[in-house]
Design a protein around this motif. Structure first.
Motif, PDB file in Angstrom:
ATOM      1  N   UNK A 164       0.909  -1.159   0.092  1.00  0.00           N
ATOM      2  CA  UNK A 164      -0.058  -0.002  -0.010  1.00  0.00           C
ATOM      3  C   UNK A 164       0.879   1.345   0.135  1.00  0.00           C
ATOM      4  N   UNK A 165       0.190   2.416  -0.497  1.00  0.00           N
ATOM      5  CA  UNK A 165       0.985   3.655  -0.786  1.00  0.00           C
ATOM      6  C   UNK A 165       0.060   4.730  -0.417  1.00  0.00           C
ATOM      7  N   UNK A 166      -0.136   5.039   0.925  1.00  0.00           N
ATOM      8  CA  UNK A 166      -0.964   6.385   1.352  1.00  0.00           C
ATOM      9  C   UNK A 166      -0.578   7.601   1.204  1.00  0.00           C
ATOM     10  N   UNK A 167      -1.529   8.453   0.540  1.00  0.00           N
ATOM     11  CA  UNK A 167      -0.983   9.961   0.612  1.00  0.00           C
ATOM     12  C   UNK A 167      -1.814  10.709   1.611  1.00  0.00           C
ATOM     13  N   UNK A 168      -1.164  11.729   2.136  1.00  0.00           N
ATOM     14  CA  UNK A 168      -2.030  12.408   2.967  1.00  0.00           C
ATOM     15  C   UNK A 168      -1.520  14.040   3.064  1.00  0.00           C
ATOM     16  N   UNK A 169      -2.114  15.031   3.976  1.00  0.00           N
ATOM     17  CA  UNK A 169      -1.777  16.350   3.925  1.00  0.00           C
ATOM     18  C   UNK A 169      -0.688  16.848   4.820  1.00  0.00           C
ATOM     19  N   UNK A 170       0.275  17.138   4.671  1.00  0.00           N
ATOM     20  CA  UNK A 170       1.264  17.794   5.703  1.00  0.00           C
ATOM     21  C   UNK A 170       1.345  19.116   5.948  1.00  0.00           C
ATOM     22  N   UNK A 171       1.633  19.601   7.055  1.00  0.00           N
ATOM     23  CA  UNK A 171       1.500  21.009   7.675  1.00  0.00           C
ATOM     24  C   UNK A 171       2.774  21.271   8.552  1.00  0.00           C
ATOM     25  N   UNK A 244       5.094   7.795   2.573  1.00  0.00           N
ATOM     26  CA  UNK A 244       6.501   7.173   2.678  1.00  0.00           C
ATOM     27  C   UNK A 244       7.759   8.233   2.501  1.00  0.00           C
ATOM     28  N   UNK A 245       7.255   9.498   2.192  1.00  0.00           N
ATOM     29  CA  UNK A 245       8.446  10.494   2.140  1.00  0.00           C
ATOM     30  C   UNK A 245       8.484  11.186   3.389  1.00  0.00           C
ATOM     31  N   UNK A 246       7.902  10.992   4.410  1.00  0.00           N
ATOM     32  CA  UNK A 246       7.790  11.771   5.577  1.00  0.00           C
ATOM     33  C   UNK A 246       8.075  11.218   6.914  1.00  0.00           C
ATOM     34  N   UNK A 247       8.308  10.121   6.923  1.00  0.00           N
ATOM     35  CA  UNK A 247       8.492   9.152   7.842  1.00  0.00           C
ATOM     36  C   UNK A 247       9.291   9.813   9.095  1.00  0.00           C
ATOM     37  N   UNK A 248      10.571  10.093   8.692  1.00  0.00           N
ATOM     38  CA  UNK A 248      11.761  10.932   9.341  1.00  0.00           C
ATOM     39  C   UNK A 248      11.153  12.239  10.119  1.00  0.00           C
ATOM     40  N   UNK A 249      10.671  12.988   9.084  1.00  0.00           N
ATOM     41  CA  UNK A 249      10.174  14.196   9.514  1.00  0.00           C
ATOM     42  C   UNK A 249       9.136  14.154  10.682  1.00  0.00           C
ATOM     43  N   UNK A 250       8.248  13.309  10.479  1.00  0.00           N
ATOM     44  CA  UNK A 250       7.042  13.270  11.629  1.00  0.00           C
ATOM     45  C   UNK A 250       7.698  12.445  12.885  1.00  0.00           C
ATOM     46  N   UNK A 263      -8.885  11.442   3.669  1.00  0.00           N
ATOM     47  CA  UNK A 263      -7.647  11.168   3.624  1.00  0.00           C
ATOM     48  C   UNK A 263      -7.126  10.079   4.893  1.00  0.00           C
ATOM     49  N   UNK A 264      -6.401   9.365   4.578  1.00  0.00           N
ATOM     50  CA  UNK A 264      -5.202   9.239   3.339  1.00  0.00           C
ATOM     51  C   UNK A 264      -6.071   8.470   2.186  1.00  0.00           C
ATOM     52  N   UNK A 265      -5.300   9.255   1.039  1.00  0.00           N
ATOM     53  CA  UNK A 265      -5.768   8.333  -0.309  1.00  0.00           C
ATOM     54  C   UNK A 265      -4.769   7.122  -0.434  1.00  0.00           C
ATOM     55  N   UNK A 266      -5.190   5.955  -0.434  1.00  0.00           N
ATOM     56  CA  UNK A 266      -4.521   4.815  -0.650  1.00  0.00           C
ATOM     57  C   UNK A 266      -4.162   4.114  -1.647  1.00  0.00           C
ATOM     58  N   UNK A 267      -3.255   4.157  -2.213  1.00  0.00           N
ATOM     59  CA  UNK A 267      -3.019   3.637  -3.576  1.00  0.00           C
ATOM     60  C   UNK A 267      -1.861   2.407  -3.387  1.00  0.00           C
ATOM     61  N   UNK A 268      -1.195   1.821  -4.376  1.00  0.00           N
ATOM     62  CA  UNK A 268      -0.319   0.698  -4.117  1.00  0.00           C
ATOM     63  C   UNK A 268       0.616   1.086  -5.026  1.00  0.00           C
ATOM     64  N   UNK A 269       2.019   0.329  -4.370  1.00  0.00           N
ATOM     65  CA  UNK A 269       3.196   0.286  -5.114  1.00  0.00           C
ATOM     66  C   UNK A 269       3.467  -1.035  -6.005  1.00  0.00           C
ATOM     67  N   UNK A 296       8.266  -5.077   3.244  1.00  0.00           N
ATOM     68  CA  UNK A 296       9.056  -4.987   4.362  1.00  0.00           C
ATOM     69  C   UNK A 296       9.609  -3.484   4.373  1.00  0.00           C
ATOM     70  N   UNK A 297      10.156  -2.995   3.360  1.00  0.00           N
ATOM     71  CA  UNK A 297      10.669  -2.033   3.321  1.00  0.00           C
ATOM     72  C   UNK A 297      10.270  -0.387   3.248  1.00  0.00           C
ATOM     73  N   UNK A 298       8.962  -0.596   3.110  1.00  0.00           N
ATOM     74  CA  UNK A 298       7.955   0.715   3.315  1.00  0.00           C
ATOM     75  C   UNK A 298       8.124   1.537   4.456  1.00  0.00           C
ATOM     76  N   UNK A 299       8.223   2.525   4.263  1.00  0.00           N
ATOM     77  CA  UNK A 299       8.546   3.297   5.716  1.00  0.00           C
ATOM     78  C   UNK A 299       7.520   3.341   6.885  1.00  0.00           C
ATOM     79  N   UNK A 300       6.190   3.190   6.213  1.00  0.00           N
ATOM     80  CA  UNK A 300       5.144   3.598   7.426  1.00  0.00           C
ATOM     81  C   UNK A 300       5.028   2.169   8.047  1.00  0.00           C
TER      82      UNK A 300
END
Length: 313
Positions: A164-171, A244-250, A263-269, A296-300
């Protein structure tokens, strides 16, 4: 020599090696007339005699010696090629060209590294770009496989699910909407930082806003997720982005996730290949590995903070 055949070249070499046409025919498992015909055709093509008779045996002419040297190089190249192919079948050697949409670089290198450690003789080459660039690379066979979120529809491809590949809104972390679940309509007057046209994230963002009845105000178009994150931290706007791009910053408390309805809008890899392309054994092994272990390697799956803060769909 362009139109010379391997049969013709080997006929000359066999006669020189054995000394007679009859012995050469036995070596090649053909009839003596067939050997004679192959040599005659090659001599006619080249316009030069290749064999001289010395007693009851044949020996090469000056032109024949040049041909024999070429035959030796060809046979060595064939042997080297066979050895390389055997190594590839055994996954001891080879090369795989992999295309990544830019968002995939946050997890794909770790997955590819794990594959490389299992198969140290295989070289993995990476090309990173947006979705349109990866589709073009698939179409032209510039890459063997692509890791992407939405397979192309205008070319025939085979796809294997990674996860799975979730998308969300960051602030920014001091945004007033943090901690509240709000409808998407509250975003109508917000400023957004967006990926460039052609990006899969940009297309998914536009679809979300269209379904929410919102026409977003794009303050900046930015071709890098890293730059988008820095701009959000600086308070320049909100961003619709891959989780998957924001794990470290969160995890570090530098970015926050807004709890927006829908949200999140969930797509797939997926790992994707062009259907008509025949993968080498190393490339096929990599595609199988990504389908079996890529999730296994997906950040979330690794970030407890991100899992806790990500809104429930």
């Amino acid at each position: 020599m362009r139109n010379a055949t391997l049969k013709q070249l080997r006929a000359v070499a066999a006669i020189v090696e054995t000394g007679t046409v009859t012995a050469a025919a036995r070596k090649l498992n053909v009839t003596p007339p067939a050997v004679t015909m192959q040599v005659q055709q090659l001599e006619e093509h080249l316009g030069l005699p290749l064999l001289d008779r010395a007693g009851d045996r044949f020996q090469p002419s000056a032109a024949g010696r040049e041909v024999l040297a070429a035959v030796a190089r060809i046979e060595q190249a064939m042997a080297d090629c066979g050895a390389a192919l055997d190594a590839m079948r055994g996954l001891r050697a080879g090369r795989v060209d992999v295309g990544l949409v830019s968002t995939a670089k946050y997890f794909a290198p770790a997955a590819l590294g794990a594959f490389a450690r299992q198969h140290p003789g295989i070289d993995v080459s990476l090309v990173v770009g947006n979705r349109e660039e990866m589709i073009a690379a698939l179409r032209s066979d510039a890459i063997d496989v692509a890791i992407m979120g939405r397979p192309p529809v205008d070319i025939e491809v085979d796809k294997t699910l990674i996860g799975n590949h979730p998308h969300l809104m960051i602030a920014p972390v001091d945004h007033p909407l943090i901690g509240r679940r709000v409808p998407a309509s509250v975003l109508a007057n917000a400023s957004f930082l967006s990926r460039e046209p052609g990006s899969g994230t940009r297309g998914l963002m536009e679809k979300f806003f269209q379904e929410s009845g919102i026409e977003p105000r794009i303050a900046m178009e930015i071709g890098s997720n890293e730059t988008i994150k820095q701009a959000v931290m600086a308070g320049l706007g909100l961003a619709f982005i891959s989780a998957h791009t924001i794990a470290a910053e969160v995890d570090d408390g530098r970015l926050a996730i807004l709890d927006i309805e829908g949200l999140p809008v969930v797509r797939q890899w997926f790992v994707v290949k062009r259907t008509a392309k025949r993968l080498t054994p190393p490339a096929a092994a990599l595609a199988e590995f990504l389908g079996r272990r890529g999730a296994e390697f997906l950040p979330d799956a690794q970030s407890a903070t991100l899992k806790k803060q990500m809104p429930k769909s």
